[in-house]
Design a protein around this motif. Structure first.
Motif, PDB file in Angstrom:
ATOM      1  N   THR A  94       3.015  64.385  28.398  1.00  0.00           N
ATOM      2  CA  THR A  94       3.987  63.363  28.778  1.00  0.00           C
ATOM      3  C   THR A  94       3.942  63.196  30.285  1.00  0.00           C
ATOM      4  O   THR A  94       4.151  64.161  31.020  1.00  0.00           O
ATOM      5  N   GLU A  95       3.652  61.985  30.754  1.00  0.00           N
ATOM      6  CA  GLU A  95       3.601  61.695  32.185  1.00  0.00           C
ATOM      7  C   GLU A  95       4.638  60.629  32.498  1.00  0.00           C
ATOM      8  O   GLU A  95       4.463  59.461  32.138  1.00  0.00           O
ATOM      9  N   LEU A  96       5.716  61.011  33.166  1.00  0.00           N
ATOM     10  CA  LEU A  96       6.788  60.060  33.456  1.00  0.00           C
ATOM     11  C   LEU A  96       6.347  58.971  34.425  1.00  0.00           C
ATOM     12  O   LEU A  96       6.731  57.808  34.291  1.00  0.00           O
ATOM     13  N   ASN A  97       5.602  59.329  35.449  1.00  0.00           N
ATOM     14  CA  ASN A  97       5.126  58.372  36.465  1.00  0.00           C
ATOM     15  C   ASN A  97       6.285  57.539  37.011  1.00  0.00           C
ATOM     16  O   ASN A  97       7.290  58.095  37.427  1.00  0.00           O
ATOM     17  N   VAL A  98       6.210  56.199  37.001  1.00  0.00           N
ATOM     18  CA  VAL A  98       7.263  55.385  37.619  1.00  0.00           C
ATOM     19  C   VAL A  98       8.606  55.539  36.912  1.00  0.00           C
ATOM     20  O   VAL A  98       9.660  55.315  37.519  1.00  0.00           O
ATOM     21  N   LEU A  99       8.592  55.942  35.653  1.00  0.00           N
ATOM     22  CA  LEU A  99       9.843  56.135  34.926  1.00  0.00           C
ATOM     23  C   LEU A  99      10.666  57.269  35.532  1.00  0.00           C
ATOM     24  O   LEU A  99      11.897  57.252  35.479  1.00  0.00           O
ATOM     25  N   GLY A 100       9.988  58.242  36.127  1.00  0.00           N
ATOM     26  CA  GLY A 100      10.674  59.393  36.683  1.00  0.00           C
ATOM     27  C   GLY A 100      11.545  59.081  37.880  1.00  0.00           C
ATOM     28  O   GLY A 100      12.493  59.816  38.180  1.00  0.00           O
ATOM     29  N   THR A 101      11.244  57.996  38.585  1.00  0.00           N
ATOM     30  CA  THR A 101      12.012  57.633  39.785  1.00  0.00           C
ATOM     31  C   THR A 101      12.742  56.291  39.628  1.00  0.00           C
ATOM     32  O   THR A 101      13.308  55.773  40.580  1.00  0.00           O
ATOM     33  N   PHE A 102      12.720  55.754  38.438  1.00  0.00           N
ATOM     34  CA  PHE A 102      13.307  54.440  38.177  1.00  0.00           C
ATOM     35  C   PHE A 102      14.827  54.464  38.349  1.00  0.00           C
ATOM     36  O   PHE A 102      15.512  55.358  37.860  1.00  0.00           O
ATOM     37  N   LYS A 103      15.341  53.478  39.067  1.00  0.00           N
ATOM     38  CA  LYS A 103      16.775  53.287  39.245  1.00  0.00           C
ATOM     39  C   LYS A 103      17.164  51.986  38.551  1.00  0.00           C
ATOM     40  O   LYS A 103      17.140  50.911  39.153  1.00  0.00           O
ATOM     41  N   PRO A 104      17.493  52.059  37.282  1.00  0.00           N
ATOM     42  CA  PRO A 104      17.730  50.832  36.507  1.00  0.00           C
ATOM     43  C   PRO A 104      18.973  50.076  36.950  1.00  0.00           C
ATOM     44  O   PRO A 104      19.978  50.679  37.351  1.00  0.00           O
ATOM     45  N   GLU A 105      18.899  48.764  36.878  1.00  0.00           N
ATOM     46  CA  GLU A 105      20.033  47.899  37.145  1.00  0.00           C
ATOM     47  C   GLU A 105      20.210  46.950  35.964  1.00  0.00           C
ATOM     48  O   GLU A 105      19.232  46.448  35.412  1.00  0.00           O
ATOM     49  N   VAL A 106      21.437  46.734  35.593  1.00  0.00           N
ATOM     50  CA  VAL A 106      21.729  45.849  34.468  1.00  0.00           C
ATOM     51  C   VAL A 106      21.934  44.433  34.984  1.00  0.00           C
ATOM     52  O   VAL A 106      22.853  44.193  35.784  1.00  0.00           O
ATOM     53  N   PRO A 107      21.108  43.479  34.580  1.00  0.00           N
ATOM     54  CA  PRO A 107      21.318  42.083  34.990  1.00  0.00           C
ATOM     55  C   PRO A 107      22.701  41.602  34.559  1.00  0.00           C
ATOM     56  O   PRO A 107      23.220  42.028  33.518  1.00  0.00           O
ATOM     57  N   GLU A 108      23.307  40.753  35.351  1.00  0.00           N
ATOM     58  CA  GLU A 108      24.650  40.264  35.045  1.00  0.00           C
ATOM     59  C   GLU A 108      24.727  39.651  33.652  1.00  0.00           C
ATOM     60  O   GLU A 108      25.719  39.830  32.937  1.00  0.00           O
ATOM     61  N   SER A 109      23.679  38.929  33.269  1.00  0.00           N
ATOM     62  CA  SER A 109      23.687  38.275  31.958  1.00  0.00           C
ATOM     63  C   SER A 109      23.644  39.280  30.813  1.00  0.00           C
ATOM     64  O   SER A 109      24.053  38.976  29.692  1.00  0.00           O
ATOM     65  N   TYR A 110      23.158  40.494  31.072  1.00  0.00           N
ATOM     66  CA  TYR A 110      23.102  41.527  30.037  1.00  0.00           C
ATOM     67  C   TYR A 110      24.444  42.227  29.860  1.00  0.00           C
ATOM     68  O   TYR A 110      24.707  42.825  28.799  1.00  0.00           O
ATOM     69  N   LYS A 111      25.278  42.227  30.889  1.00  0.00           N
ATOM     70  CA  LYS A 111      26.527  42.990  30.841  1.00  0.00           C
ATOM     71  C   LYS A 111      27.495  42.478  29.785  1.00  0.00           C
ATOM     72  O   LYS A 111      28.459  43.164  29.430  1.00  0.00           O
ATOM     73  N   LYS A 112      27.229  41.290  29.263  1.00  0.00           N
ATOM     74  CA  LYS A 112      28.062  40.732  28.207  1.00  0.00           C
ATOM     75  C   LYS A 112      27.625  41.203  26.819  1.00  0.00           C
ATOM     76  O   LYS A 112      28.263  40.852  25.819  1.00  0.00           O
ATOM     77  N   SER A 113      26.569  41.980  26.753  1.00  0.00           N
ATOM     78  CA  SER A 113      26.048  42.443  25.469  1.00  0.00           C
ATOM     79  C   SER A 113      27.109  43.212  24.685  1.00  0.00           C
ATOM     80  O   SER A 113      27.810  44.066  25.235  1.00  0.00           O
ATOM     81  N   GLU A 114      27.197  42.910  23.405  1.00  0.00           N
ATOM     82  CA  GLU A 114      28.116  43.645  22.531  1.00  0.00           C
ATOM     83  C   GLU A 114      27.434  44.852  21.896  1.00  0.00           C
ATOM     84  O   GLU A 114      28.104  45.720  21.338  1.00  0.00           O
ATOM     85  N   PHE A 115      26.097  44.872  21.985  1.00  0.00           N
ATOM     86  CA  PHE A 115      25.343  45.955  21.373  1.00  0.00           C
ATOM     87  C   PHE A 115      24.330  46.497  22.372  1.00  0.00           C
ATOM     88  O   PHE A 115      23.643  45.728  23.052  1.00  0.00           O
ATOM     89  N   VAL A 116      24.244  47.818  22.461  1.00  0.00           N
ATOM     90  CA  VAL A 116      23.306  48.466  23.376  1.00  0.00           C
ATOM     91  C   VAL A 116      22.592  49.598  22.657  1.00  0.00           C
ATOM     92  O   VAL A 116      23.234  50.417  21.978  1.00  0.00           O
TER      93      VAL A 116
END
Length: 209
Positions: A94-116
């Motif tokens: 398993t090689e995390l690579n860029v995933l290991g340092t990823f700082k995710p941000e939720v787009p404003e349009s996604y914040k209305k999601s009822e399911f995650v």
């Protein structure tokens, strides 16, 4: 709308009859594309600059990619082997690579999601991300041996923050430190989840508690 957060990967899959190298993979990839046939689905994931354009086009065909990030570096990679029955998997690398340092941000349009759906991913990132949604009706998480082995306490915290968890028999045993599946289930129930999905041999067994 459904928001899926997790790994988009380049996988090497080894079976007794064939080996596929650097193919499109990742828990978020498969969950997102599958869900897209039933609901508008947004993807939050990161890949490296080595991610093939053809795979990007595949994702764009099915998913909203406003949460999809391309960073300099290598894409997350997974290497796994399956036995003759294709029901037992061994993780080779398993090689995390860029995933290991990823700082995710939720787009404003996604914040209305009822399911995650928090697909297989760093449990600390998952626990942080779920707090970005204010209108949730249902949330679910997934995990694998890698995260249970390296961040067990974080996995437990993540599970307590969602409505349901997807986990197979071996992962449940590793997480609960029990070998008997009935004892595993009882310990999982004490974590407070409404639904536990146990996977064995490729078949889904859903139990509502």
């Amino acid at each position: 709308m459904l928001t899926v957060f997790g790994s988009t990967a380049l996988d090497t899959i080894r079976t007794p009859n064939k080996v596929l190298k650097d193919v499109l993979g990742g828990a978020a990839t498969f969950a997102g594309i599958s869900a897209s046939f039933f609901v508008d689905t947004g993807l939050i994931a990161v890949v490296g600059s080595d991610f093939p354009k053809k795979y990007h086009n595949t994702l764009a065909k099915y998913l909203d990619l406003r949460g999809f990030v391309i960073q300099k570096g290598k894409t997350f990679r997974y290497d796994g082997s399956y036995d003759q029955t294709l029901s037992t998997r061994t993780t080779n690398k398993t090689e995390l690579n860029v995933l290991g340092t990823f700082k995710p941000e939720v787009p404003e349009s996604y914040k209305k999601s009822e399911f995650v759906y928090l697909a297989n991913n760093d449990p600390d990132q998952n626990s942080s991300l779920i707090r970005e949604f204010d209108n949730l009706k249902f949330s679910m998480c997934d995990t694998i041996e890698f995260w249970i082995s390296t961040k067990r306490n974080s996995v437990i915290k993540m599970i307590k923050n969602v409505d349901a968890v997807v986990i197979n028999d071996e992962e449940a045993k590793l997480l609960t430190k029990e070998h008997n599946l009935i004892k595993c289930a009882k310990k999982m129930m004490k974590l407070g989840r409404k639904i536990h999905n146990h996977q064995k041999g490729g078949a889904w067994l859903a139990s509502l508690f």
